[in-house]
Design a protein around this motif. Structure first.
Motif, PDB file in Angstrom:
ATOM      1  N   ALA A 181      22.464  10.691 -27.574  1.00  0.00           N
ATOM      2  CA  ALA A 181      21.569  10.105 -28.573  1.00  0.00           C
ATOM      3  C   ALA A 181      21.217  11.186 -29.590  1.00  0.00           C
ATOM      4  O   ALA A 181      21.221  12.381 -29.279  1.00  0.00           O
ATOM      5  N   ALA A 182      20.920  10.765 -30.826  1.00  0.00           N
ATOM      6  CA  ALA A 182      20.677  11.719 -31.911  1.00  0.00           C
ATOM      7  C   ALA A 182      19.189  11.797 -32.256  1.00  0.00           C
ATOM      8  O   ALA A 182      18.504  10.775 -32.283  1.00  0.00           O
ATOM      9  N   VAL A 183      18.702  12.997 -32.484  1.00  0.00           N
ATOM     10  CA  VAL A 183      17.351  13.182 -33.019  1.00  0.00           C
ATOM     11  C   VAL A 183      17.466  13.957 -34.325  1.00  0.00           C
ATOM     12  O   VAL A 183      18.319  14.837 -34.469  1.00  0.00           O
ATOM     13  N   CYS A 184      16.604  13.620 -35.283  1.00  0.00           N
ATOM     14  CA  CYS A 184      16.705  14.207 -36.619  1.00  0.00           C
ATOM     15  C   CYS A 184      16.201  15.645 -36.659  1.00  0.00           C
ATOM     16  O   CYS A 184      16.756  16.493 -37.351  1.00  0.00           O
ATOM     17  N   ASP A 185      15.116  15.925 -35.953  1.00  0.00           N
ATOM     18  CA  ASP A 185      14.516  17.259 -35.975  1.00  0.00           C
ATOM     19  C   ASP A 185      13.546  17.367 -34.796  1.00  0.00           C
ATOM     20  O   ASP A 185      13.418  16.440 -33.988  1.00  0.00           O
ATOM     21  N   ASP A 186      12.865  18.517 -34.711  1.00  0.00           N
ATOM     22  CA  ASP A 186      11.941  18.723 -33.589  1.00  0.00           C
ATOM     23  C   ASP A 186      10.783  17.736 -33.614  1.00  0.00           C
ATOM     24  O   ASP A 186      10.273  17.336 -32.560  1.00  0.00           O
ATOM     25  N   ALA A 187      10.332  17.339 -34.827  1.00  0.00           N
ATOM     26  CA  ALA A 187       9.234  16.377 -34.917  1.00  0.00           C
ATOM     27  C   ALA A 187       9.664  15.034 -34.320  1.00  0.00           C
ATOM     28  O   ALA A 187       8.896  14.385 -33.589  1.00  0.00           O
ATOM     29  N   HIS A 188      10.883  14.622 -34.625  1.00  0.00           N
ATOM     30  CA  HIS A 188      11.427  13.388 -34.056  1.00  0.00           C
ATOM     31  C   HIS A 188      11.532  13.513 -32.538  1.00  0.00           C
ATOM     32  O   HIS A 188      11.200  12.583 -31.787  1.00  0.00           O
ATOM     33  N   LYS A 189      11.961  14.677 -32.080  1.00  0.00           N
ATOM     34  CA  LYS A 189      12.116  14.906 -30.643  1.00  0.00           C
ATOM     35  C   LYS A 189      10.766  14.843 -29.927  1.00  0.00           C
ATOM     36  O   LYS A 189      10.643  14.217 -28.869  1.00  0.00           O
ATOM     37  N   ARG A 190       9.734  15.469 -30.519  1.00  0.00           N
ATOM     38  CA  ARG A 190       8.410  15.435 -29.897  1.00  0.00           C
ATOM     39  C   ARG A 190       7.866  14.007 -29.880  1.00  0.00           C
ATOM     40  O   ARG A 190       7.247  13.576 -28.901  1.00  0.00           O
ATOM     41  N   TRP A 191       8.085  13.284 -30.980  1.00  0.00           N
ATOM     42  CA  TRP A 191       7.614  11.889 -31.020  1.00  0.00           C
ATOM     43  C   TRP A 191       8.289  11.089 -29.920  1.00  0.00           C
ATOM     44  O   TRP A 191       7.645  10.311 -29.209  1.00  0.00           O
ATOM     45  N   LEU A 192       9.585  11.267 -29.766  1.00  0.00           N
ATOM     46  CA  LEU A 192      10.336  10.528 -28.758  1.00  0.00           C
ATOM     47  C   LEU A 192       9.847  10.875 -27.355  1.00  0.00           C
ATOM     48  O   LEU A 192       9.699   9.986 -26.501  1.00  0.00           O
ATOM     49  N   ALA A 193       9.572  12.161 -27.112  1.00  0.00           N
ATOM     50  CA  ALA A 193       9.095  12.587 -25.795  1.00  0.00           C
ATOM     51  C   ALA A 193       7.787  11.885 -25.450  1.00  0.00           C
ATOM     52  O   ALA A 193       7.578  11.435 -24.312  1.00  0.00           O
ATOM     53  N   ALA A 194       6.874  11.776 -26.432  1.00  0.00           N
ATOM     54  CA  ALA A 194       5.603  11.080 -26.198  1.00  0.00           C
ATOM     55  C   ALA A 194       5.826   9.581 -26.022  1.00  0.00           C
ATOM     56  O   ALA A 194       5.211   8.934 -25.160  1.00  0.00           O
ATOM     57  N   PHE A 195       6.726   9.020 -26.831  1.00  0.00           N
ATOM     58  CA  PHE A 195       6.991   7.586 -26.762  1.00  0.00           C
ATOM     59  C   PHE A 195       7.546   7.179 -25.401  1.00  0.00           C
ATOM     60  O   PHE A 195       7.195   6.118 -24.863  1.00  0.00           O
ATOM     61  N   LEU A 196       8.397   7.997 -24.822  1.00  0.00           N
ATOM     62  CA  LEU A 196       9.032   7.662 -23.550  1.00  0.00           C
ATOM     63  C   LEU A 196       8.040   7.565 -22.402  1.00  0.00           C
ATOM     64  O   LEU A 196       8.363   7.007 -21.347  1.00  0.00           O
ATOM     65  N   LYS A 197       6.825   8.086 -22.608  1.00  0.00           N
ATOM     66  CA  LYS A 197       5.798   8.012 -21.564  1.00  0.00           C
ATOM     67  C   LYS A 197       4.984   6.727 -21.642  1.00  0.00           C
ATOM     68  O   LYS A 197       4.144   6.469 -20.785  1.00  0.00           O
ATOM     69  N   THR A 198       5.221   5.933 -22.686  1.00  0.00           N
ATOM     70  CA  THR A 198       4.473   4.687 -22.840  1.00  0.00           C
ATOM     71  C   THR A 198       5.093   3.581 -21.989  1.00  0.00           C
ATOM     72  O   THR A 198       6.306   3.586 -21.742  1.00  0.00           O
ATOM     73  N   PRO A 199       4.284   2.617 -21.551  1.00  0.00           N
ATOM     74  CA  PRO A 199       4.781   1.566 -20.645  1.00  0.00           C
ATOM     75  C   PRO A 199       5.930   0.733 -21.220  1.00  0.00           C
ATOM     76  O   PRO A 199       6.833   0.318 -20.496  1.00  0.00           O
ATOM     77  N   GLY A 200       5.912   0.476 -22.520  1.00  0.00           N
ATOM     78  CA  GLY A 200       6.933  -0.390 -23.097  1.00  0.00           C
ATOM     79  C   GLY A 200       8.192   0.306 -23.553  1.00  0.00           C
ATOM     80  O   GLY A 200       9.071  -0.330 -24.169  1.00  0.00           O
ATOM     81  N   ALA A 201       8.324   1.593 -23.251  1.00  0.00           N
ATOM     82  CA  ALA A 201       9.457   2.374 -23.755  1.00  0.00           C
ATOM     83  C   ALA A 201      10.819   1.841 -23.318  1.00  0.00           C
ATOM     84  O   ALA A 201      11.719   1.690 -24.148  1.00  0.00           O
ATOM     85  N   PRO A 202      11.048   1.523 -22.035  1.00  0.00           N
ATOM     86  CA  PRO A 202      12.387   1.074 -21.625  1.00  0.00           C
ATOM     87  C   PRO A 202      12.856  -0.166 -22.384  1.00  0.00           C
ATOM     88  O   PRO A 202      14.004  -0.217 -22.844  1.00  0.00           O
ATOM     89  N   GLU A 203      11.973  -1.150 -22.522  1.00  0.00           N
ATOM     90  CA  GLU A 203      12.362  -2.374 -23.207  1.00  0.00           C
ATOM     91  C   GLU A 203      12.597  -2.133 -24.698  1.00  0.00           C
ATOM     92  O   GLU A 203      13.543  -2.655 -25.298  1.00  0.00           O
ATOM     93  N   ALA A 204      11.721  -1.293 -25.318  1.00  0.00           N
ATOM     94  CA  ALA A 204      11.874  -0.998 -26.751  1.00  0.00           C
ATOM     95  C   ALA A 204      13.177  -0.252 -27.022  1.00  0.00           C
ATOM     96  O   ALA A 204      13.852  -0.490 -28.032  1.00  0.00           O
ATOM     97  N   LEU A 205      13.542   0.655 -26.125  1.00  0.00           N
ATOM     98  CA  LEU A 205      14.803   1.386 -26.280  1.00  0.00           C
ATOM     99  C   LEU A 205      15.986   0.427 -26.235  1.00  0.00           C
ATOM    100  O   LEU A 205      16.915   0.525 -27.044  1.00  0.00           O
ATOM    101  N   ARG A 206      15.934  -0.461 -25.287  1.00  0.00           N
ATOM    102  CA  ARG A 206      17.042  -1.416 -25.142  1.00  0.00           C
ATOM    103  C   ARG A 206      17.138  -2.324 -26.372  1.00  0.00           C
ATOM    104  O   ARG A 206      18.238  -2.602 -26.871  1.00  0.00           O
TER     105      ARG A 206
END
Length: 405
Positions: free
Chosen positions: A210-235
């Motif tokens: 998977a591609a991330v644009c920069d470190d800010a995108h990476k940090r946002w994604l890391a926080a997002f993956l801890k949210t309850p709806g992350a698996p469904e939103a990713l799919r």
């Protein structure tokens, strides 16, 4: 245009050569500061304007460029070799006395870099041979995530090509089963284990990272993956990308977050379909790999970096800024968990995030500090980051320091 570039490079080198000679002389006068001063010399030699590494590779190519990835790997090999020699960590370290007295530092670095190109090419070739193995650091529990139905086919129904591929996959699975036993020995953090799971899943399924644009995108994604709806939103984002790549976008997909869609920018429609056919955990692991940062260095490494920084100048206030800078840098560029920390359930992310907020200001303060401790080659916040990350990388290795006469 070539003449203009050559002139700019010559001017840059002339300016930096004077600094290098002065720095080498200072190291001879005060051996206690030699490690820090060697770091400064390394920074000068690797200044982008001097083009030491690039010129060595270009001379070897003679008009026929290496593939981009090979070129990057060769450049990395040359850079690492220069680091070891300049920092006194090789069998033939840079002779500071010779540089300070009469030798041109860039004449030395050009010859050294040119001599490393062939070894860099050899390393690239070896890396290709190891790619299947090194790409797959994972455990056996990952294997069922891939569509391995081909493993159940009987040999009588397979073509020669399919039979070869089946045997290759069986070899991969066997290799993964062996690698799991190294996890505890290597002291991998939970995040590092998930990265290795993702690398294995991608290899077995046959899809890119998977591609991330920069470190800010990476940090946002890391926080997002801890949210309850992350698996469904990713799919849902992967489904939306599949439809976009197939030329059949759906109106209801307009609400999908662009930051999630960007993760799949390197995927073809066929690859998206393949990943969607795999168990849902595969998508989550691959997104987690994109969000992963290196484990925070051990305290011993961080102390070594602080000591190196403190030796750059004697101006009042510098030691205080060093502590602030190193803390902010570790928070900005590394994970909240430390190397070798395999504990689960301990979350230091809030502490890390607070410290990381100070990184831009701390780096700017270091750039404008009296006497410019990092030297003239370090001009931007990104330059400071590169200097610091190089120091972390080398902090675990001893740098020889000559005893004062």
């Amino acid at each position: 245009m070539t003449d203009l570039h050559a002139g700019a490079r010559a001017e840059t080198r002339a300016r930096l050569a004077d600094h290098i000679k002065q720095t080498a002389a200072a190291a001879l006068v005060d051996p206690g500061k030699e490690p820090a001063l060697r770091m400064m010399i390394l920074g000068h030699l690797l200044d982008p304007g001097a083009k030491v590494v690039e010129a060595a590779i270009t001379r070897w190519e003679r008009g026929e460029r290496f593939p981009t990835l090979d070129r990057e790997r060769i450049a990395d090999y040359i850079t690492r070799a220069l680091e070891r020699s300049v920092l006194g960590m090789s069998a033939s370290p840079l002779d500071l006395a010779e540089i300070a007295e009469n030798r041109s530092p860039f004449a030395w670095s050009d010859r050294f870099a040119a001599a490393c190109v062939q070894s860099g090419i050899t390393e690239v070739r070896r890396a290709r041979g190891r790619e299947i193995g090194t790409d797959l650091h994972a455990i056996a529990e990952t294997v069922p995530m891939a569509p391995l139905s081909t493993l159940d086919w009987t040999d009588r129904t397979l073509s020669a090509e399919d039979l070869f591929l089946q045997r290759e996959r069986r070899g991969v699975v066997a290799g993964l089963t062996e690698i799991v036993e190294t996890w505890d020995e290597r002291g991998l953090t939970a995040a590092e284990r998930n990265v290795e799971r993702a690398q294995a899943a991608r290899t077995l399924i046959g899809v890119p990272a998977a591609a991330v644009c920069d470190d800010a995108h990476k940090r946002w994604l890391a926080a997002f993956l801890k949210t309850p709806g992350a698996p469904e939103a990713l799919r849902m984002s992967l489904v939306a990308h599949r439809d976009l790549a197939s030329g059949e976008p759906q109106w209801e997909q307009l609400s999908v977050d662009d930051r999630l869609l960007d993760l799949w920018m390197d995927y073809t429609a066929e690859e998206a379909i393949t990943l969607l056919a795999a168990p849902a955990d595969a998508v989550l692991y691959i997104a987690g790999e994109a969000a992963a940062f290196p484990a925070r260095p051990r305290e011993s490494k961080r102390v070594a970096v602080r000591r190196l920084l403190k030796n750059l100048t004697v101006y009042k206030g510098w030691p205080t800024l060093v502590m602030r800078l190193e803390k902010a840098c570790a928070a900005e560029f590394f994970d909240s968990h430390c190397e070798g920390d395999t504990r689960a359930g301990f979350d230091f992310e809030t502490e890390r995030a607070e410290a990381a907020l100070d990184w831009p200001a701390a780096a700017e303060a270091a750039l404008t500090f009296p006497g410019r401790p990092f030297g003239p080659s370090v001009r931007t916040v990104q330059d400071v980051a590169e200097w610091m990350l190089r120091a972390y990388r080398l902090s675990a290795q001893p740098i020889a320091v000559k005893e004062a006469a």
